[in-house]
Write a protein that holds these residues in place. Structure first.
Motif, mmCIF file in Angstrom:
data_model
loop_
_atom_site.group_PDB
_atom_site.id
_atom_site.type_symbol
_atom_site.label_atom_id
_atom_site.label_comp_id
_atom_site.label_asym_id
_atom_site.label_seq_id
_atom_site.Cartn_x
_atom_site.Cartn_y
_atom_site.Cartn_z
ATOM 1 N N ALA A 141 0.833 -1.201 0.000
ATOM 2 C CA ALA A 141 0.000 0.000 0.000
ATOM 3 C C ALA A 141 0.871 1.257 0.000
ATOM 4 C CB ALA A 141 -0.905 -0.003 1.230
ATOM 5 N N GLY A 142 0.248 2.344 -0.397
ATOM 6 C CA GLY A 142 0.939 3.630 -0.315
ATOM 7 C C GLY A 142 1.065 4.137 1.104
ATOM 8 N N SER A 143 0.405 3.467 2.040
ATOM 9 C CA SER A 143 0.414 3.901 3.438
ATOM 10 C C SER A 143 1.693 3.417 4.113
ATOM 11 C CB SER A 143 -0.815 3.353 4.169
ATOM 12 O OG SER A 143 -0.915 1.944 3.994
ATOM 13 N N ASP A 144 2.795 4.076 3.821
ATOM 14 C CA ASP A 144 4.096 3.666 4.331
ATOM 15 C C ASP A 144 4.798 4.848 4.974
ATOM 16 O OD1 ASP A 144 6.039 1.111 3.894
ATOM 17 O OD2 ASP A 144 7.216 2.963 3.929
ATOM 18 N N MET A 145 5.214 4.702 6.209
ATOM 19 C CA MET A 145 6.021 5.706 6.913
ATOM 20 C C MET A 145 5.332 7.071 6.961
ATOM 21 S SD MET A 145 9.738 4.578 5.339
ATOM 22 C CE MET A 145 10.751 5.724 6.289
ATOM 23 N N GLY A 146 4.005 7.095 6.976
ATOM 24 C CA GLY A 146 3.275 8.343 7.101
ATOM 25 C C GLY A 146 2.890 9.000 5.797
ATOM 26 N N ALA A 147 3.084 8.310 4.668
ATOM 27 C CA ALA A 147 2.823 8.939 3.368
ATOM 28 C C ALA A 147 1.374 9.364 3.197
ATOM 29 C CB ALA A 147 3.233 7.999 2.235
ATOM 30 N N CYS A 148 0.426 8.544 3.660
ATOM 31 C CA CYS A 148 -0.987 8.886 3.473
ATOM 32 C C CYS A 148 -1.416 10.062 4.341
ATOM 33 C CB CYS A 148 -1.874 7.674 3.759
ATOM 34 S SG CYS A 148 -1.849 6.443 2.431
ATOM 35 N N ALA A 149 -0.650 10.358 5.375
ATOM 36 C CA ALA A 149 -0.947 11.516 6.212
ATOM 37 C C ALA A 149 -0.245 12.767 5.721
ATOM 38 C CB ALA A 149 -0.540 11.239 7.662
ATOM 39 N N MET A 150 1.011 12.627 5.304
ATOM 40 C CA MET A 150 1.828 13.801 4.997
ATOM 41 C C MET A 150 1.729 14.260 3.548
ATOM 42 S SD MET A 150 5.295 13.082 7.220
ATOM 43 C CE MET A 150 5.912 14.720 6.838
ATOM 44 N N ILE A 154 1.015 18.123 1.386
ATOM 45 C CA ILE A 154 2.026 18.804 0.583
ATOM 46 C C ILE A 154 1.520 19.071 -0.835
ATOM 47 C CG2 ILE A 154 4.359 18.631 -0.381
ATOM 48 C CD1 ILE A 154 5.055 16.845 2.040
ATOM 49 N N VAL A 155 0.928 18.052 -1.475
ATOM 50 C CA VAL A 155 0.544 18.190 -2.883
ATOM 51 C C VAL A 155 -0.960 18.172 -3.095
ATOM 52 C CG1 VAL A 155 2.723 17.150 -3.633
ATOM 53 C CG2 VAL A 155 0.689 15.702 -3.399
ATOM 54 N N GLY A 156 -1.745 17.892 -2.064
ATOM 55 C CA GLY A 156 -3.189 17.781 -2.208
ATOM 56 C C GLY A 156 -3.628 16.331 -2.268
ATOM 57 N N LEU A 157 -4.882 16.082 -1.884
ATOM 58 C CA LEU A 157 -5.377 14.715 -1.753
ATOM 59 C C LEU A 157 -5.413 13.970 -3.084
ATOM 60 C CD1 LEU A 157 -6.571 12.564 0.120
ATOM 61 C CD2 LEU A 157 -8.835 13.542 -0.330
ATOM 62 N N GLY A 158 -5.962 14.600 -4.109
ATOM 63 C CA GLY A 158 -6.075 13.915 -5.393
ATOM 64 C C GLY A 158 -4.727 13.593 -6.001
#
Length: 262
Positions: A141-150, A154-158
């Protein structure tokens, strides 16, 4: 094997990931070393700012395929969780250290390398750089080391979703356009520019900078009214410091203030 080099001068510590023949990949040992080094910065008053970069023409290619990804396929659940929590602890240490971190990103910036850039406070890049959150490419998943939160912050949700779902490389110009980079530099000017920026931070009111970093982090989870109250307390605390008084006295005397971080 990639090693980290540490150089400190004029209040700036430069951390260089040094394994250019393989694009500076991370190993189990290097994850732990960086975690411990950033954690130790919380008590290091001599370092006012940090520059994070890679040796050669690349930033970091992420977890080493031979030294990390292969061995992980043989570990049990408890061992895997120990690893993923350890990598997350590196990001926590970067966010918790009071010194602003400036990432100087050239060439490949992929996987956990992209996370290290993301977890920094300011990012300078080059047009030839390529930022890729590659986890989906290895079935994760993209949910690694805080990526889905941070990353969405920085760049926006989409845009974050696109990068995390596809694992595609984001070219330097697009990374700047999307707000991932603060500035684009020529490759030979990248590290000097990052150090110049970090040096300017180091000459500033470092206690105030530490408070800014802390509040930027803490206020992600606060409602606006609570954030305003938290900032009121933070400023009132800093107004009791000597740097605030020095700045006033310098203004009255029509000279530049000399901050000492107290």
């Amino acid at each position: 094997m990639t090693r980290a080099r540490y150089e400190t001068g004029e209040g700036v510590m430069t951390v260089t990931l040094d394994g250019p023949e393989r694009k500076n990949p991370l190993t189990f040992e290097l994850y732990a070393e960086l975690r411990d080094r950033f954690a130790a910065l919380r008590g290091d008053g001599a370092v006012k700012a940090v520059v994070l970069t890679g040796a050669g023409a690349d930033f970091c290619s992420g977890g080493d395929v031979r030294d990390i990804i292969g061995p992980l396929t043989t570990r049990n659940t408890a061992e895997l969780l120990e690893f993923t929590q350890m990598t997350g602890d590196l990001v926590k240490a970067m966010r918790a250290c009071p010194q602003p971190i400036v990432a100087a990103v050239d060439g490949v910036c992929a996987g956990a390398g992209a996370i290290l850039a993301m977890a920094s406070d300011v990012r300078f890049g080059t047009e030839r750089s390529r930022v890729a959150f590659l986890f989906v490419r290895v079935g994760l998943a993209g949910s690694d080391m805080g990526a889905c939160a941070m990353l969405p912050r920085i760049v926006g949700l989409g845009r974050a979703g696109e990068l995390l779902y596809t694992g595609r490389a984001m070219p330097g110009a697009q990374a700047y356009e999307w707000g991932f980079y603060n500035e684009l530099c020529a490759p030979d000017e990248l590290l000097p520019r990052a150090r110049e920026f970090a040096s300017a931070i180091a000459r500033g009111p470092t206690r105030a900078h530490a408070m800014t970093k802390r509040m930027l982090h803490d206020e992600w989870a606060l409602p606006l009214d609570e954030a305003i109250d938290a900032e009121a307390r933070a400023q009132a605390t800093l107004m009791q410091g000597n740097d605030f008084r020095r700045a006033y006295e310098a203004f009255v005397a029509k000279r530049a203030p000399q901050f000492e971080g107290d």
